[in-house]
Design a protein around this motif. Structure first.
Motif, short mmCIF file in Angstrom:
data_model
loop_
_atom_site.label_atom_id
_atom_site.label_comp_id
_atom_site.label_asym_id
_atom_site.label_seq_id
_atom_site.Cartn_x
_atom_site.Cartn_y
_atom_site.Cartn_z
N TYR A 51 -8.94 -0.31 -5.32
CA TYR A 51 -7.60 0.26 -5.22
C TYR A 51 -6.67 -0.63 -6.03
O TYR A 51 -6.61 -1.84 -5.80
CB TYR A 51 -7.15 0.33 -3.76
N PRO A 52 -5.94 -0.05 -7.00
CA PRO A 52 -5.13 -0.88 -7.89
C PRO A 52 -3.95 -1.54 -7.17
O PRO A 52 -3.34 -0.95 -6.27
CB PRO A 52 -4.64 0.11 -8.95
N LEU A 53 -3.65 -2.76 -7.57
CA LEU A 53 -2.44 -3.45 -7.14
C LEU A 53 -1.43 -3.34 -8.27
O LEU A 53 -1.62 -3.91 -9.34
CB LEU A 53 -2.74 -4.93 -6.84
N VAL A 54 -0.38 -2.59 -8.02
CA VAL A 54 0.63 -2.32 -9.05
C VAL A 54 1.91 -3.06 -8.70
O VAL A 54 2.45 -2.90 -7.60
CB VAL A 54 0.91 -0.81 -9.16
N GLU A 108 3.56 -2.23 -5.16
CA GLU A 108 3.62 -0.87 -4.64
C GLU A 108 2.67 -0.75 -3.44
O GLU A 108 1.65 -1.45 -3.38
CB GLU A 108 3.22 0.13 -5.72
N PRO A 109 2.99 0.13 -2.49
CA PRO A 109 2.09 0.29 -1.34
C PRO A 109 0.70 0.75 -1.77
O PRO A 109 0.55 1.56 -2.68
CB PRO A 109 2.80 1.37 -0.50
N VAL A 110 -0.30 0.21 -1.09
CA VAL A 110 -1.70 0.60 -1.33
C VAL A 110 -2.11 1.54 -0.19
O VAL A 110 -1.99 1.18 0.98
CB VAL A 110 -2.62 -0.64 -1.36
N ILE A 111 -2.59 2.72 -0.55
CA ILE A 111 -3.00 3.72 0.44
C ILE A 111 -4.49 3.56 0.70
O ILE A 111 -5.32 3.72 -0.19
CB ILE A 111 -2.70 5.15 -0.06
N VAL A 181 2.37 -5.49 6.18
CA VAL A 181 3.03 -6.25 5.12
C VAL A 181 2.31 -7.60 5.01
O VAL A 181 2.44 -8.44 5.89
CB VAL A 181 4.53 -6.45 5.40
N GLN A 182 1.55 -7.77 3.94
CA GLN A 182 0.79 -9.00 3.75
C GLN A 182 1.47 -9.89 2.72
O GLN A 182 1.59 -9.54 1.56
CB GLN A 182 -0.63 -8.67 3.26
N ASP A 183 1.96 -11.03 3.18
CA ASP A 183 2.56 -12.03 2.29
C ASP A 183 1.51 -13.06 1.91
O ASP A 183 0.72 -13.50 2.77
CB ASP A 183 3.75 -12.73 2.96
N ILE A 184 1.50 -13.45 0.65
CA ILE A 184 0.64 -14.53 0.16
C ILE A 184 1.52 -15.44 -0.68
O ILE A 184 2.14 -14.98 -1.64
CB ILE A 184 -0.53 -14.00 -0.69
N TYR A 185 1.60 -16.72 -0.33
CA TYR A 185 2.54 -17.60 -1.02
C TYR A 185 2.02 -19.03 -1.03
O TYR A 185 1.25 -19.44 -0.16
CB TYR A 185 3.92 -17.54 -0.36
N THR A 186 2.47 -19.78 -2.03
CA THR A 186 2.12 -21.19 -2.09
C THR A 186 2.91 -21.94 -1.02
O THR A 186 3.96 -21.48 -0.57
CB THR A 186 2.43 -21.78 -3.47
N ASN A 187 2.41 -23.09 -0.62
CA ASN A 187 3.05 -23.83 0.47
C ASN A 187 4.49 -24.20 0.19
O ASN A 187 5.30 -24.33 1.10
CB ASN A 187 2.24 -25.10 0.78
N SER A 193 4.09 -13.60 -3.11
CA SER A 193 3.69 -12.21 -3.35
C SER A 193 3.73 -11.44 -2.04
O SER A 193 3.32 -11.95 -0.99
CB SER A 193 2.27 -12.14 -3.94
N ARG A 194 4.20 -10.18 -2.11
CA ARG A 194 4.28 -9.33 -0.91
C ARG A 194 3.58 -8.01 -1.20
O ARG A 194 3.90 -7.31 -2.16
CB ARG A 194 5.73 -9.10 -0.50
N LEU A 195 2.61 -7.67 -0.33
CA LEU A 195 1.84 -6.44 -0.47
C LEU A 195 2.04 -5.55 0.74
O LEU A 195 2.25 -6.03 1.85
CB LEU A 195 0.34 -6.76 -0.63
N TYR A 196 1.95 -4.23 0.51
CA TYR A 196 2.11 -3.25 1.57
C TYR A 196 0.84 -2.40 1.66
O TYR A 196 0.36 -1.89 0.64
CB TYR A 196 3.31 -2.35 1.32
N PHE A 197 0.32 -2.24 2.88
CA PHE A 197 -0.88 -1.43 3.07
C PHE A 197 -0.59 -0.32 4.08
O PHE A 197 -0.07 -0.58 5.17
CB PHE A 197 -2.04 -2.29 3.55
N VAL A 198 -0.93 0.89 3.69
CA VAL A 198 -0.76 2.08 4.53
C VAL A 198 -2.13 2.70 4.73
O VAL A 198 -2.91 2.84 3.77
CB VAL A 198 0.19 3.10 3.87
N GLN A 199 -2.45 3.08 5.96
CA GLN A 199 -3.75 3.72 6.20
C GLN A 199 -3.56 5.18 6.59
O GLN A 199 -2.83 5.51 7.51
CB GLN A 199 -4.53 3.00 7.30
#
Length: 206
Positions: A51-54, A108-111, A181-187, A193-199
């Protein structure tokens, strides 16, 4: 032979030092440059689906933090005021201050499909990073991102190049009410980075 022995020992020490130096550089990347974090542009399931991360936007931002300070309430004469029980009366002030400047990237949200599955986000970094568990918003938890890899390591933190694994439970109903809402960041938050996942749900018709 006696002359060759010191030369062989020196050569061995040189090789060991070189290997140690390479290992130290490869452990978490190059610390001499600013903390960086780059996500590979796809999320991949264990079944091979991708699933692409845009990227929706990327901005430079300055993070703001606050601290709370308390002070004793005083009268016009500078004497502390007491309440009816004889205790000091306190007031609390919120002090805001600016912190580090970082690079904020929002996706963008990932479906995701309604089936239960496990996914991987691959990343490149030269720093230590965190990927905290998303909030459920008080609803049933359906998104899990910890203790998933067969090595027994934790998927919520790491250093250097690595992976954030997560799994989702089966959704027999309609689309999830809560977006993960999945955040990934350096200390040091220099890269965030902020990602959104919808199921989707099995009862959705579209």
């Amino acid at each position: 032979m006696k002359k060759a022995l010191p030369i062989m020992l020196c050569a061995t020490c040189l090789l060991l030092c070189t290997a140690c130096e390479k290992d130290s550089l490869n452990t978490y990347g190059d610390y001499s440059v600013r903390s960086q974090l780059e996500l590979l542009p796809e999320v991949v399931s264990i079944h091979g689906d991708s699933y692409p991360l845009v990227i929706a936007r990327t901005v430079d931002t300055t993070f703001r933090y606050f601290r709370t300070e308390q002070d004793t309430i005083k009268n016009a004469e500078g004497k502390p005021l007491l309440d009816s029980n004889g205790n000091l009366q306190l007031e609390y002030d919120t002090i805001w201050y600016t912190g580090t400047t970082g690079r904020f990237t929002e996706y963008e949200p990932v479906i995701l499909p309604p089936q239960a599955d496990t996914f991987t986000i691959a990343l490149r970094s030269n720093a230590q990073w965190k990927a905290p568990v998303p909030s459920t918003g008080g609803k049933v938890q359906w998104f899990y991102n910890y203790n998933l890899r067969t090595t027994g390591t934790n998927s919520t933190a790491g250093g250097g190049d690595g992976y954030v694994d997560f799994r989702v439970s089966r959704n027999r109903n309609y689309k999830r009410a809560v977006t993960a809402v999945q955040d990934i960041y350096t200390n040091d938050s220099a890269a965030f980075s902020r990602l959104y996942f919808v199921q989707k749900g099995e009862r959705d018709t579209d």
